[in-house]
Design a protein around this motif. Structure first.
Motif, PDB file in Angstrom:
ATOM      1  N   THR A  74     -31.829  58.919 -23.566  1.00 46.44           N
ATOM      2  CA  THR A  74     -31.374  59.648 -24.755  1.00 46.44           C
ATOM      3  C   THR A  74     -30.128  59.010 -25.358  1.00 46.44           C
ATOM      4  N   TRP A  79     -47.713  67.880 -20.260  1.00 48.73           N
ATOM      5  CA  TRP A  79     -46.276  68.104 -20.060  1.00 48.73           C
ATOM      6  C   TRP A  79     -45.956  68.377 -18.600  1.00 48.73           C
ATOM      7  N   GLU A 139     -38.950  56.904 -24.626  1.00 49.98           N
ATOM      8  CA  GLU A 139     -39.714  57.380 -23.472  1.00 49.98           C
ATOM      9  C   GLU A 139     -40.493  56.251 -22.816  1.00 49.98           C
ATOM     10  N   LYS A 140     -40.523  56.253 -21.498  1.00 43.86           N
ATOM     11  CA  LYS A 140     -41.298  55.236 -20.781  1.00 43.86           C
ATOM     12  C   LYS A 140     -42.007  55.891 -19.589  1.00 43.86           C
ATOM     13  N   PRO A 141     -43.325  56.035 -19.673  1.00 48.06           N
ATOM     14  CA  PRO A 141     -44.046  56.579 -18.513  1.00 48.06           C
ATOM     15  C   PRO A 141     -44.180  55.528 -17.425  1.00 48.06           C
ATOM     16  N   LEU A 180     -41.949  60.360 -16.333  1.00 50.80           N
ATOM     17  CA  LEU A 180     -41.584  59.898 -17.673  1.00 50.80           C
ATOM     18  C   LEU A 180     -40.068  59.750 -17.703  1.00 50.80           C
ATOM     19  N   THR A 232     -36.499  68.323 -18.768  1.00 44.91           N
ATOM     20  CA  THR A 232     -35.958  67.423 -17.759  1.00 44.91           C
ATOM     21  C   THR A 232     -36.014  68.055 -16.368  1.00 44.91           C
ATOM     22  N   VAL A 240     -34.119  67.473 -25.087  1.00 46.63           N
ATOM     23  CA  VAL A 240     -34.707  66.809 -23.916  1.00 46.63           C
ATOM     24  C   VAL A 240     -34.382  67.581 -22.628  1.00 46.63           C
ATOM     25  N   ILE A 282     -36.819  59.291 -19.846  1.00 46.68           N
ATOM     26  CA  ILE A 282     -36.406  59.488 -21.249  1.00 46.68           C
ATOM     27  C   ILE A 282     -34.957  59.042 -21.365  1.00 46.68           C
ATOM     28  N   HIS A 319     -43.209  68.426 -29.104  1.00 44.33           N
ATOM     29  CA  HIS A 319     -42.020  68.987 -28.453  1.00 44.33           C
ATOM     30  C   HIS A 319     -41.173  69.862 -29.376  1.00 44.33           C
ATOM     31  N   PRO A 359     -34.735  59.747 -28.635  1.00 43.20           N
ATOM     32  CA  PRO A 359     -34.963  59.484 -27.216  1.00 43.20           C
ATOM     33  C   PRO A 359     -36.089  58.462 -27.032  1.00 43.20           C
TER      34      PRO A 359
END
Ligand code: SF4
Length: 385
Positions: free
Chosen positions: A38, A330, A22-24, A34, A62, A58, A36, A310, A20
């Motif tokens: 996948t 989180w 991830e981009k904040p 965030l 979510t 994930v 994600i 995670h 996956p």
């Protein structure tokens, strides 16, 4: 397109996305989110199985699912995904991408309309539909994202003060405060309350300067005993970690979990779980201090497994207790899904602050600001007696 950045490798080859991605991003008015991206859940073969497992994990974290498809490819796979979101109780939306290539299919739209699923059309190639997509994301996010309950604002009225005790020791991150401390300060400011931040050595002096006592003292759990000793009994006191058991998880469930400490015996398996990774330095809380306090409390050696991030073991039924960090990095959903897994396996779960307060004999005092949690503890003590 959403982030306006070239974040990951894309290609026509199936299986290009493996782990996956991830981009904040700050998505106002929601705040930090965030994204994600996948891999699919329809991969086959050895690597495919691993990809699918990563993707399914994930779902545990979510808050809002986004199915990205197009009018040419929509079919059984997308229907399975919708079922998966429904059975996991995760709200979701659909993006019909590549609208520059494919005509709208009114049958598919009618089907989604009939089951009240919201969708937008986009073209990642030319940016069409971006505004509509952002609007739909905002409309579809869980309501408590925008009106999230405060961390401590219900405990400190506007115009009243809280004192936050922040040790600056070797383990404190260089040049900054940790997230629970920063979020607590922001919560007090949003509530028009006063906030005094001190190290544990200055607490007594700071309290003596108040001509009206503060409504609450909040400390890092690692200096609980000193702060309990330096705070007059009439001033409520708790820890950041206990505030976060309420804000990020389920305080009442974690109070029940802490009481399992009394049942631990030499040789029992205990999991200590931390949400983020850091290099343990010296007297690390998860690997040194809590194991030591627990060993002293139990009067014998325990079998302690430390896990981070995670990854969560599939089989947890051998553990007699799970002790979690405050999980400030989180979303709440991930913590709640861990609590759910622990309940299903019949394993009590608690957190750092509650464990420390319990092992040090100041549990009741640390729970004073939370009447329902305190009641659970008192009731259980009556039963035990
Ligand atoms: S996520 Fe957990 S370990 Fe990381 S800073 Fe927050 S409370 Fe500490």
């Amino acid at each position: 397109m959403l982030t306006n950045q070239d974040i990951s490798i894309v290609s026509d080859v199936a299986g290009t996305t493996t782990d996956p991605v991830e981009k904040p991003m700050e998505l106002l008015p929601l705040g930090p989110v965030l994204f994600i991206d996948t891999a699919g859940i329809d991969d086959i073969g050895n690597l495919g199985e691993k990809r699918v497992a990563k993707t399914l994990a994930v779902f545990d974290r979510t808050d809002l699912g986004v199915i990205v498809s197009n009018f040419s490819e929509w079919g059984e796979y997308e229907n399975q995904l919708m079922q998966q979101f429904k059975s996991s109780d995760i709200p979701f939306i659909v993006i019909f991408n590549k609208i520059d290539c494919f005509e709208e299919n009114i049958d598919i739209c009618a089907e989604l309309d009939s089951i009240n699923i919201k969708y937008v059309y986009t073209s990642a190639l030319n940016g069409a539909g971006l505004t509509e997509l952002r609007e739909l994301l905002l409309q579809s996010a869980p309501t408590d994202f925008i009106n999230r309950p405060g961390i401590l604002s219900d405990l400190v009225e506007p115009g009243e003060a809280a004192v936050l005790v922040v040790p600056i020791d070797k383990e404190a991150p260089k040049g900054r405060l940790i997230l629970p401390q920063v979020q607590s300060i922001r919560d007090l400011l949003d509530n028009d309350s006063f906030c005094v931040v001190v190290k544990e050595r200055e607490l007594r002096e700071a309290l003596s300067r108040f001509n009206r006592p503060p409504k609450l003292v909040v400390t890092d759990s690692q200096v609980f005993l000193k702060v309990a000793a330096d705070t007059p009994k009439e001033i409520p006191m708790t820890s950041f970690s206990i505030l976060f058991a309420r804000f990020q998880a389920d305080l009442n469930e974690m109070v029940r979990g802490a009481m399992a400490i009394d049942k631990l015996k030499t040789g029992d398996k205990v999991m200590i779980a931390e949400a983020c990774s850091h290099h343990p330095i010296g007297e690390d809380i998860g690997t040194v201090k809590i194991p030591r306090w627990l060993t002293q409390y139990v009067g014998g050696k325990l079998q302690i497994d430390n896990i981070r991030g995670h990854d969560f073991p599939q089989n947890i039924s051998d553990y007699k207790l799970i002790i979690h960090c405050g999980a400030c990095m989180w979303n709440r959903r991930e913590m709640l899904s861990r609590i759910m897994k622990a309940k299903q396996a019949n394993v009590p779960i608690t957190n750092y602050g509650l464990t420390i307060a319990y092992s040090l004999g100041i549990f009741e005092r640390a729970l004073q600001p939370f009447p329902a949690a305190l009641e659970i503890y008192r009731e259980s003590m009556k039963t035990t007696v």
